[in-house]
Scaffold this motif. Structure first.
Motif, short mmCIF file in Angstrom:
data_model
loop_
_atom_site.label_atom_id
_atom_site.label_comp_id
_atom_site.label_asym_id
_atom_site.label_seq_id
_atom_site.Cartn_x
_atom_site.Cartn_y
_atom_site.Cartn_z
N ALA A 86 0.81 -1.22 0.00
CA ALA A 86 0.00 0.00 0.00
C ALA A 86 0.85 1.27 0.00
O ALA A 86 0.44 2.29 -0.56
CB ALA A 86 -0.93 0.01 1.21
N LEU A 87 2.03 1.22 0.62
CA LEU A 87 2.86 2.41 0.79
C LEU A 87 4.06 2.41 -0.14
O LEU A 87 5.08 3.04 0.16
CB LEU A 87 3.31 2.50 2.26
N ALA A 88 3.95 1.76 -1.26
CA ALA A 88 5.05 1.74 -2.24
C ALA A 88 5.39 3.17 -2.67
O ALA A 88 4.50 3.96 -2.99
CB ALA A 88 4.64 0.90 -3.45
N GLY A 89 6.68 3.50 -2.64
CA GLY A 89 7.12 4.83 -3.02
C GLY A 89 7.10 5.84 -1.89
O GLY A 89 7.46 7.01 -2.09
N ILE A 90 6.66 5.43 -0.71
CA ILE A 90 6.60 6.32 0.46
C ILE A 90 7.59 5.82 1.50
O ILE A 90 7.69 4.62 1.75
CB ILE A 90 5.18 6.36 1.05
N ALA A 91 8.33 6.73 2.10
CA ALA A 91 9.26 6.36 3.17
C ALA A 91 8.46 6.12 4.44
O ALA A 91 7.94 7.06 5.04
CB ALA A 91 10.29 7.47 3.38
N TRP A 92 8.36 4.88 4.87
CA TRP A 92 7.50 4.54 6.00
C TRP A 92 8.21 3.58 6.94
O TRP A 92 9.22 2.97 6.62
CB TRP A 92 6.20 3.91 5.51
N GLU A 93 7.63 3.47 8.13
CA GLU A 93 8.03 2.46 9.11
C GLU A 93 6.79 2.02 9.85
O GLU A 93 5.79 2.74 9.87
CB GLU A 93 9.07 3.02 10.09
N VAL A 94 6.84 0.85 10.45
CA VAL A 94 5.75 0.38 11.27
C VAL A 94 6.30 0.11 12.67
O VAL A 94 7.36 -0.50 12.82
CB VAL A 94 5.08 -0.88 10.68
N ILE A 95 5.58 0.60 13.67
CA ILE A 95 6.00 0.44 15.06
C ILE A 95 4.92 -0.35 15.78
O ILE A 95 3.82 0.14 16.05
CB ILE A 95 6.21 1.80 15.76
N TYR A 96 5.23 -1.60 16.08
CA TYR A 96 4.32 -2.42 16.87
C TYR A 96 4.55 -2.13 18.35
O TYR A 96 5.70 -2.11 18.82
CB TYR A 96 4.57 -3.91 16.61
N VAL A 97 3.47 -1.87 19.08
CA VAL A 97 3.55 -1.70 20.52
C VAL A 97 2.77 -2.85 21.14
O VAL A 97 1.54 -2.88 21.11
CB VAL A 97 2.97 -0.35 20.97
#
Length: 379
Positions: A45-56
């Motif tokens: 879904a976030l192709a081309g976007i600088a992203w990260e996922v943070i699981y808490v």
């Protein structure tokens, strides 16, 4: 704003060390089977976007943390915060968001029910600068709430929406949504006034803003849960109502006070109910009747407070029995005053109902004073 856009549009290598544009916060508990599918869906879904996922993760016993860390070894965009001794979606979101350095913060459930393809739409709207908050809504044209299984869950959700809308300074069709996005600096400004308890943080954010937020609702589908179990229940709604009361009173009284007071009121009813039964059907005498009613009410209060008031610090296993024993011992001092005062009032020809109620109220006040520091103290 142009600088942010150029960063968002620039393709990012998986191994890039640049600061992400978007941090996706995933508060979770027992979501191990959904970790890999979620990361895969975010990547698409976030192709081309600088992203990260943070699981808490609130120390899930099913190995959620271990699964997230396994993925983090393969993909540096995956991060994990493991929390021990505390629970709750709202506080998990706060901790995750405050650990981010991204330009924008998104919050999404870890159960795959939220439509992650809405994230780019929400991000573009916020980057344009016309809105402060983007909410993925099930209750606008194009939205879908069919994934909320069961008539009971629909009733809980719909009731919460109607209740919340009567308090909100802005029009929001889905204040119960757990899927939204906002700029990180705005979140940090609002974080100082957040209650941080319970499972519905969107309403807390909106009510904590000193000025009405510019809100965009993006239509989204709410999928059926594939694995794991839902966290939405009547206890969540009770905490939700407590949050509204906390905001109405400006945070002057802690949310736990309202919850404990409600539990205490129910305890008084239980005490009086038992007292009435014993008074009418046994010949044990008032003080014995009141003693039995008091003990039953104490057990009732402990169980309900453990499930609701201190849900984020809930005692389980051996700690549950130790907590109950400590609660009974400590509150026994309050019970002595309860029984003694009620007995004295009854001996002075006060009605048994009034005498029992006064004694029960004294016990409730004592219970509240000692519970936080001795029974449910933070570990």
């Amino acid at each position: 704003m142009a600088e942010i856009k150029s960063l968002a549009e620039r393709p990012m290598s998986v191994r890039s060390a640049s600061t992400p544009v978007l941090s996706v916060i995933v508060p979770c508990f027992n979501e191990r089977p959904n970790v890999v599918p979620m990361i895969t869906k975010l990547d698409a879904a976030l192709a081309g976007i600088a992203w990260e996922v943070i699981y808490v993760d609130d120390n899930s016993p099913d190995g959620t943390t271990q699964e997230v860390r396994r993925m983090a070894q393969q993909d540096p965009r995956v991060r994990c915060i493991r929390r021990i001794g505390r629970r709750g979606l709202a506080s998990a979101v706060i901790e995750g968001a405050l650990s981010s350095s991204a330009d924008f913060i998104a919050v999404i459930d870890g159960d795959l029910q939220h439509d992650e393809t809405r994230l780019p739409v929400m991000l573009r709207a916020l980057q344009a600068g016309d809105y402060d908050l983007a909410v993925a809504s099930r209750h606008v044209a194009g939205g879908d709430n069919q994934g909320l299984g069961g008539r009971w869950r629909h009733m809980i959700s719909d009731g919460g929406i109607r209740l919340a809308q009567s308090f909100m300074p802005v029009r929001l069709n889905d204040p119960m949504s757990g899927f939204f996005m906002l700029p990180r600096p705005l979140f940090e400004d609002l974080a100082k006034g957040l209650n941080g308890q319970g499972f519905k943080i969107l309403l807390d954010l909106v009510l904590s803003s000193p000025a009405p937020l510019r809100v965009l609702e993006v239509p989204a589908r709410f999928r059926e849960r594939v694995a794991g179990e839902s966290k939405l229940d009547a206890l969540v709604m009770m905490q939700f109502a407590g949050l509204l009361l906390d905001k109405v009173f400006g945070g002057l009284l802690p949310l736990r006070f309202f919850s404990f007071g409600l539990v205490g009121l129910l305890g008084v009813i239980v005490n009086l109910f038992v007292l009435a039964l014993l008074h009418h059907f046994t010949g044990l005498g008032f003080e014995t009747d009141q003693t039995i009613g008091t003990v039953i009410a104490m057990v009732f209060n402990f169980q309900l407070n453990n499930a609701i008031t201190y849900r984020d610090q809930r005692l389980k296993g051996p700690r549950l029995w130790r907590g109950l024993l400590l609660f009974m011992v400590v509150c026994g001092f309050g019970a002595v005053a309860n029984i003694g005062i009620a007995g004295a009032l009854y001996q002075q020809h006060t009605t048994w109902k009034f005498a029992g109620a006064i004694g029960a109220v004294i016990g409730v006040v004592w219970n509240y004073a000692v519970s936080a520091t001795l029974v449910w103290r933070a570990r």
